[in-house]
Write a protein that holds these residues in place. Structure first.
Motif, PDB file in Angstrom:
ATOM      1  N   LEU A  29       0.817  -1.324  -0.080  1.00 22.68           N
ATOM      2  CA  LEU A  29      -0.076   0.088  -0.049  1.00 22.68           C
ATOM      3  C   LEU A  29       0.536   1.292  -0.036  1.00 22.68           C
ATOM      4  O   LEU A  29       1.909   1.326   0.869  1.00 22.68           O
ATOM      5  N   HIS A  30       0.464   2.286  -0.813  1.00 16.26           N
ATOM      6  CA  HIS A  30       1.534   3.335  -0.870  1.00 16.26           C
ATOM      7  C   HIS A  30       0.558   4.674  -1.302  1.00 16.26           C
ATOM      8  O   HIS A  30      -0.289   4.517  -2.363  1.00 16.26           O
ATOM      9  N   GLY A  31       0.978   5.756  -0.813  1.00 14.15           N
ATOM     10  CA  GLY A  31       0.291   6.885  -1.424  1.00 14.15           C
ATOM     11  C   GLY A  31       1.267   7.612  -2.515  1.00 14.15           C
ATOM     12  O   GLY A  31       2.240   7.619  -2.576  1.00 14.15           O
ATOM     13  N   GLN A  32       0.250   7.794  -3.256  1.00 19.52           N
ATOM     14  CA  GLN A  32       0.892   8.430  -4.400  1.00 19.52           C
ATOM     15  C   GLN A  32       1.494   9.946  -4.264  1.00 19.52           C
ATOM     16  O   GLN A  32       2.340  10.368  -5.113  1.00 19.52           O
ATOM     17  N   GLY A  33       1.181  10.400  -3.278  1.00 21.15           N
ATOM     18  CA  GLY A  33       1.559  11.693  -2.723  1.00 21.15           C
ATOM     19  C   GLY A  33       2.768  11.823  -1.706  1.00 21.15           C
ATOM     20  O   GLY A  33       3.176  12.750  -1.229  1.00 21.15           O
ATOM     21  N   ASP A  34       3.062  10.566  -1.640  1.00 20.50           N
ATOM     22  CA  ASP A  34       4.326  10.240  -0.514  1.00 20.50           C
ATOM     23  C   ASP A  34       5.815  10.855  -1.071  1.00 20.50           C
ATOM     24  O   ASP A  34       6.219  10.628  -2.033  1.00 20.50           O
ATOM     25  N   PHE A  35       6.070  11.939  -0.294  1.00 19.88           N
ATOM     26  CA  PHE A  35       7.375  12.360  -0.399  1.00 19.88           C
ATOM     27  C   PHE A  35       8.511  12.131   0.447  1.00 19.88           C
ATOM     28  O   PHE A  35       9.677  12.685   0.183  1.00 19.88           O
ATOM     29  N   LEU A  36       8.195  11.204   1.293  1.00 25.42           N
ATOM     30  CA  LEU A  36       9.375  10.814   2.143  1.00 25.42           C
ATOM     31  C   LEU A  36       9.890   9.372   1.654  1.00 25.42           C
ATOM     32  O   LEU A  36      11.099   9.250   1.336  1.00 25.42           O
ATOM     33  N   VAL A  37       8.785   8.633   0.973  1.00 25.32           N
ATOM     34  CA  VAL A  37       9.302   7.392   0.421  1.00 25.32           C
ATOM     35  C   VAL A  37       8.534   7.348  -0.934  1.00 25.32           C
ATOM     36  O   VAL A  37       7.343   7.157  -1.099  1.00 25.32           O
ATOM     37  N   PRO A  38       9.204   7.562  -2.199  1.00 26.61           N
ATOM     38  CA  PRO A  38       8.583   7.808  -3.359  1.00 26.61           C
ATOM     39  C   PRO A  38       7.876   6.747  -3.657  1.00 26.61           C
ATOM     40  O   PRO A  38       8.174   5.416  -3.366  1.00 26.61           O
ATOM     41  N   PRO A  39       6.543   6.838  -4.541  1.00 29.31           N
ATOM     42  CA  PRO A  39       5.905   5.663  -5.026  1.00 29.31           C
ATOM     43  C   PRO A  39       6.914   4.999  -5.776  1.00 29.31           C
ATOM     44  O   PRO A  39       6.580   3.568  -5.950  1.00 29.31           O
ATOM     45  N   ALA A  40       7.915   5.291  -6.373  1.00 36.43           N
ATOM     46  CA  ALA A  40       8.871   4.361  -7.352  1.00 36.43           C
ATOM     47  C   ALA A  40       9.282   3.327  -6.410  1.00 36.43           C
ATOM     48  O   ALA A  40       9.786   2.273  -6.987  1.00 36.43           O
ATOM     49  N   ALA A  41       9.709   3.607  -5.054  1.00 35.97           N
ATOM     50  CA  ALA A  41       9.957   2.586  -4.256  1.00 35.97           C
ATOM     51  C   ALA A  41       9.023   1.519  -4.125  1.00 35.97           C
ATOM     52  O   ALA A  41       9.312   0.104  -4.194  1.00 35.97           O
ATOM     53  N   ALA A  42       7.619   1.724  -3.786  1.00 34.79           N
ATOM     54  CA  ALA A  42       6.684   0.668  -3.876  1.00 34.79           C
ATOM     55  C   ALA A  42       6.572  -0.087  -5.317  1.00 34.79           C
ATOM     56  O   ALA A  42       6.514  -1.127  -5.165  1.00 34.79           O
TER      57      ALA A  42
END
Length: 905
Positions: free
Chosen positions: A255-268
């Motif tokens: 599960l990942h937020g598209q607006g995550d600026f701490l862990v980028p969605p590219a990591a997911a």
């Protein structure tokens, strides 16, 4: 009290006040420390074994680690282990845990929410805060609770803990859910463990400094940015997590937020690629979805757990069997081009780091920005803009500091950390001559930018005009530097695997390349830069200018052999029984000169001046001392002239009486010193008053003897009865002042740069003549660059051994006659015209240097380094022989520890 001592006293009071506040803060924290740490009443405590870092061991008696946890819900199914991130604690996940404990169909499930050691109400002080250690505590907790298998849900850093649980005991993990989860190192910060580790280390040290160095009275103990939070990132190595993701075979949810600026969605997405069986859900949320929408997050997790327990969630094997193409996708190497550039808050955070970094080091900040541009983590223009803003703001701060605080700010922190009074004086003259052009030229001349911009403020240059000039100079320079670093980094980091393995080497290579271009190649585009480069090259090719650490190793090895032969290194201190320590280091010039007696006509007259509060047993002077006129040393330290800014009246009166008798100029030098450090020639009463106002240690005022200066090294071998034998002239050095000749059109700075010898010591000459550098000497006018007989300050040393005569020997023997226990040392003396050294007449001894004085004629440019090494080795051999003979006749010597302490003082 002198201004220097007044400033020192103020600093001491500030330091004392700070230490008292710090002590009070520490006592307050101890008094209010509550081992129970009030928290959630539902928390349950267990005691676990300490988890140690790899290869570590527990110091002292082993003690348990208290771990608090929430135990929510109930049910017969597999429990859920819900792991928080950093900085956080299980308390923030209570809402998610309670929602997760209730299944969509109305059933309940057991949810364990631990507060990992270092956080919340659990033990704060543990040996290891890494994700792997936290995973060990989680496995121990399951043992304590009698739980065999769990569904593991990890948020942020908790995801790394979950992966480490898989690494340590995969059989106990039923399923794996990563929520905004930390994972592969390539998509964390700089993308390499080493650089990330350096950043986390810097953060840790800053937080430690704040927590332990600030009197905060407990305000920082429970702050979000705690030392434990920083330790969790510093201790964690994310590199093994890729292999865990590549090998985990059980059901997985991401599960990942598209607006995550701490862990980028590219990591997911990368985690999902490595876990072909994983269900990837990218939500319209951010990194904090577990806090902002616990019910919705619990719904996604609950439905996934139902599918796992129903056998409907695929394993790795099932996913690959259903779609064989996933095997090639999941096993392909990481593609650096897949890293998306930062956007939104993440981009703003990076830009802030770049801008702040330029205030510490423009070069390092621009190189770091260029590296991230090369890796695709940030686009070029935002990186260049951030560096430009940081550099421009830093330039303006320098200008404003000079404009509003004036030259006085040079002596205050933090300005005095990066600027010196001489550098600003020199830059002021250069700026006054070049004006607006200096702003652009200083960018091409290392060492001139900071003092030039500060000098522009001191000179109150037009604000709006120079605001625009600083803007344009930074705007032209910054994109070039960041762009060059990015271009170079693309060639250094083209292989991500290679870069990960040799990241430090790559960074250092990139730094060296940028500095080479900025500090060497660009300055070479100017005549001044080329001449300074010639000077630097000649400093390394002409041994007389070598630094001590390069020149002295062969001599030190010879001294070590002599110490072994004589079975004592300290023995050499007996070479001059009449000089404390033999003249090794730190000897008082006053004590030495006084040993020649009060009537010796060959000793240049001198007096000793001491700071107000100093009470010394040193002699106060010879012949010209005001003690002869009834002024005592105690009166010298107790009587003040209220109209002279705290300068001791006795010092001022004695100095003026000395000048009235001998005239100006006079020599002013520290009582303890070497190689000309602190020596000044005072030519005006204003310079004399300034020297007295700055008096903060015992200093000499000495008659400035006319005539050429020489260094005459003498040896007096001990006779059988212990007395000194006849004088031997071991070395004679002519110390000639070095001058440049004006041509009527070139500035003094240009004359120095054009001279074959002066250019080698250009930096020293620039500092000495900072106020005159832009003056144009008349044609044929000689400008003396150094009027002191000190090689390191610019004097020319010549071999004058052919001037040794019997008359000189007899004259020095008469000088030495009153001095008992003098066997080995160098006289620095001047010969008054029209006399010559060989005549033995007109001699005025300035000072005597003991055991460590050099046979300075070796610095004649005609001599090679081999000759110099042989001469000094012979000199030390002779010193040990004389010391051994003196010791055999009863002379003592200080211990090696005493001599080393004197050296460090």
């Amino acid at each position: 009290m002198t201004p220097a001592r007044s400033t020192l006293a103020k600093k001491r009071w500030w330091l004392l006040g700070y230490l008292l506040l710090l002590a009070a803060s520490s006592l307050y924290q101890v008094a209010h420390e509550d081992p129970a740490r009030p928290g959630d009443s539902d928390l349950v405590a267990v005691e676990l074994r300490p988890e140690l870092p790899t290869g570590g061991r527990l110091e002292g008696s082993e003690h348990g680690v208290r771990v608090m946890h929430l135990d929510l819900g109930a049910g017969d199914g597999t429990p859920v282990l819900l792991l928080h991130g950093s900085p956080a604690s299980g308390t923030e996940l209570r809402a998610l845990g309670e929602a997760l404990a209730t299944a969509p169909g109305g059933q309940t499930r057991r949810v364990i929410v631990p507060q990992l050691p270092g956080f919340g109400d659990s033990e704060r002080d543990v040996p290891d805060y890494s994700a792997r250690a936290e995973a060990g505590y989680c496995l121990q907790l399951l043992d304590q609770l009698g739980i065999e298998r769990v569904h593991v849900v990890g948020h942020s850093m908790g995801a790394a803990v979950a992966l480490c649980m898989v690494e340590r005991d995969a059989l106990r993990v039923e399923s794996l859910s990563l929520v905004a989860g930390l994972g592969v190192v390539e998509l964390e910060l700089f993308g390499t463990h080493l650089l990330n580790h350096l950043v986390h280390g810097a953060q840790l040290n800053l937080l430690r400094l704040a927590h332990h160095g600030l009197p905060h009275f407990g305000a920082l103990d429970d702050s979000l940015l705690s030392v434990e939070y920083a330790r969790s990132f510093y201790d964690t190595d994310q590199r093994p997590l890729r292999e865990v993701l590549e090998t985990w075979a059980g059901p997985s949810l991401i599960l990942h937020g598209q607006g995550d600026f701490l862990v980028p969605p590219a990591a997911a997405k990368e985690h999902a690629r490595l876990l072909p069986q994983a269900e990837l859900l990218l939500l319209e949320s951010d990194h904090f979805l577990v806090f902002t929408d616990p019910t919705g997050t619990a719904d996604y997790l609950g439905r996934f757990l139902e599918r796992v327990e129903a056998g409907q969630a695929p394993t790795r094997g099932q996913a690959l069997a259903a779609d064989p193409s996933l095997l090639a996708t999941s096993t392909a190497p990481f593609d650096p081009s897949s890293i998306p550039p930062a956007t939104g808050p993440a981009l703003l955070l990076l830009m802030l780091l770049f801008a702040v970094g330029t205030l510490v080091s423009e070069d390092l900040a621009c190189i770091a920005a260029g590296m991230l541009v090369a890796q695709g983590r940030v686009e070029f223009w935002p990186a260049a803009l951030a560096c430009f803003l940081g550099i421009y703001i830093g330039d303006m701060l320098l200008y404003l500091a000079g404009r509003f605080f004036g030259a006085a700010a040079i002596n205050r922190a933090p300005i005095n950390w990066v600027l010196s009074e001489k550098s600003v004086t020199r830059a002021s003259a250069w700026f006054d001559k070049n004006g607006a052009r200096a702003v652009f030229l200083s960018r091409l001349m290392p060492g001139l930018r900071l003092p030039t911009y500060f000098a522009a403020g001191v000179l109150r240059a037009g604000f709006w005009r120079f605001t625009l000039l600083f803007f344009l100079a930074s705007l032209l320079w910054t994109p070039l530097l960041v762009g060059f670093a990015a271009w170079l980094a693309t060639h250094v980091t083209d292989s991500m695997a290679w870069f990960e393995e040799y990241s430090l080497l790559a960074f250092l290579a990139l730094l060296a390349a940028v500095l080479l271009v900025e500090r060497v190649l660009i300055p070479l585009c100017t005549w001044r830069g080329r001449r300074l480069f010639v000077g630097r090259v000649r400093r390394w090719t002409r041994w007389e200018f070598w630094p001590r650490w390069l020149f002295y190793p062969p001599v030190i090895l010879h001294i070590a052999r002599l110490a072994l032969r004589h079975r004592s290194l300290a023995l050499v201190g007996a070479v001059n029984p009449g000089i404390p320590g033999g003249g090794f280091v730190g000897e008082s010039k006053a004590q030495i000169l006084s040993a020649f007696g009060p009537t010796s006509e060959a000793i240049a007259d001198w007096i000793l001046l001491e700071p107000t509060s100093a009470k010394s047993e040193q002699p106060a002077g010879r012949r010209s001392d005001l003690q002869d006129r009834g002024t005592t040393a105690e009166a010298a330290s107790s009587t003040l002239d209220p109209g002279d800014a705290g300068v001791p009246r006795s010092n001022r009166e004695r100095a003026r009486a000395f000048v009235a008798e001998h005239g100006l100029p006079v020599a002013f030098k520290p009582d303890v010193g070497e190689r000309g450090a602190g020596v000044r020639i005072l030519r005006t009463e204003a310079e004399l008053d300034d020297a007295l106002a700055r008096l903060d240690r015992p200093c000499h005022l000495q008659r400035f003897a006319p005539g050429p200066e020489y260094g005459v090294f003498v040896v007096r071998r001990p006779k059988a009865d212990g007395s000194a034998g006849p004088i031997e002239l071991y070395s004679i050095t002519a110390k000639r002042p070095y001058a440049v000749t004006g041509d009527g059109s070139s500035s003094l700075e240009r004359l120095i740069l054009a001279d074959r010898r002066a250019v080698v010591q250009a930096k020293q000459h620039f500092e000495t003549h900072a106020e005159r550098l832009q003056e144009v000497p008349a044609a044929g006018e000689e400008v003396v660059l150094c009027d002191l007989g000190t090689h390191s300050l610019g004097a020319l040393f010549l071999d004058a051994n052919d001037e040794g005569t019997e008359e000189l020997r007899a004259a020095l023997a008469q000088v030495c006659e009153p001095f008992r226990g003098l066997h080995f040392g160098r006289f620095d003396l001047r010969v008054a015209p029209p006399h010559e050294l060989g005549s033995g007449r007109g001699i005025a001894v300035i000072e005597l240097n003991g055991m460590t004085a050099e046979a300075a004629h070796i610095y004649d440019p005609r001599h090679g380094v081999g000759y110099a090494w042989r001469t000094l080795c012979d000199q030390w051999t002779l010193a040990f022989e004389i010391a051994a003979a003196n010791h055999a006749r009863g002379a003592s010597y200080p211990s090696l520890g005493t001599q080393l302490r004197a050296l460090f003082r």
